[in-house]
Scaffold this motif. Structure first.
Motif, PDB file in Angstrom:
ATOM      1  N   ASP A  71     -26.467  29.652  47.362  1.00 15.69           N
ATOM      2  CA  ASP A  71     -27.812  30.524  47.068  1.00 15.69           C
ATOM      3  C   ASP A  71     -28.515  30.298  48.224  1.00 15.69           C
ATOM      4  O   ASP A  71     -28.347  29.652  49.412  1.00 15.69           O
ATOM      5  CB  ASP A  71     -28.620  29.830  45.891  1.00 15.69           C
ATOM      6  N   PHE A  72     -29.693  30.947  48.316  1.00 20.47           N
ATOM      7  CA  PHE A  72     -30.845  30.881  49.614  1.00 20.47           C
ATOM      8  C   PHE A  72     -31.845  30.103  49.189  1.00 20.47           C
ATOM      9  O   PHE A  72     -32.831  30.156  49.983  1.00 20.47           O
ATOM     10  CB  PHE A  72     -31.439  32.388  49.517  1.00 20.47           C
ATOM     11  N   THR A  73     -31.769  29.095  48.333  1.00 17.82           N
ATOM     12  CA  THR A  73     -33.014  28.048  48.187  1.00 17.82           C
ATOM     13  C   THR A  73     -33.139  27.153  49.160  1.00 17.82           C
ATOM     14  O   THR A  73     -34.578  26.746  49.204  1.00 17.82           O
ATOM     15  CB  THR A  73     -33.162  27.651  46.725  1.00 17.82           C
ATOM     16  N   THR A  74     -32.083  26.323  49.504  1.00 19.02           N
ATOM     17  CA  THR A  74     -32.463  25.189  50.165  1.00 19.02           C
ATOM     18  C   THR A  74     -31.096  25.039  51.361  1.00 19.02           C
ATOM     19  O   THR A  74     -30.230  25.707  50.920  1.00 19.02           O
ATOM     20  CB  THR A  74     -32.180  23.778  49.135  1.00 19.02           C
ATOM     21  N   ALA A  77     -27.795  24.098  49.866  1.00 18.48           N
ATOM     22  CA  ALA A  77     -27.035  25.263  49.471  1.00 18.48           C
ATOM     23  C   ALA A  77     -25.779  25.327  50.053  1.00 18.48           C
ATOM     24  O   ALA A  77     -24.867  25.944  49.808  1.00 18.48           O
ATOM     25  CB  ALA A  77     -27.799  26.575  49.018  1.00 18.48           C
TER      26      ALA A  77
END
Length: 85
Positions: A71-74, A77
């Motif tokens: 995903d794009f969160t951390t 990822a």
């Protein structure tokens, strides 16, 4: 059937994106679409999103230089970096 699977759509979409400037990264969750993007924009970083995609395309080859992200969160990822196997 994804619109991106058609060469005519690719041609028009890529031309439109090219007019915006240099592409530095391409994000996609369909292997074939990402391969086409990586072929067109040879200097970009192709990023494969590990999300749901059409299972009929599961055997399609990803570009060798691909990075995979959940995903794009951390930063955590990122699951595989360039050159890692």
């Amino acid at each position: 059937l994804s619109m991106l699977t058609t060469p005519i759509f690719f041609s028009k979409a890529f031309a439109q994106i090219d007019r915006l400037g240099r592409v530095v990264a391409a994000f996609e969750n369909e292997p074939g679409n990402l391969a086409a993007m990586a072929e067109h924009w040879r200097d970009c970083v192709p990023v494969f999103l590990l999300t749901d995609f059409n299972p009929r395309h599961a055997g399609e080859k990803l570009p060798d230089r691909v990075r995979r992200v959940r995903d794009f969160t951390t930063a955590a990822a990122v699951v595989e970096s360039e050159g890692a196997k």
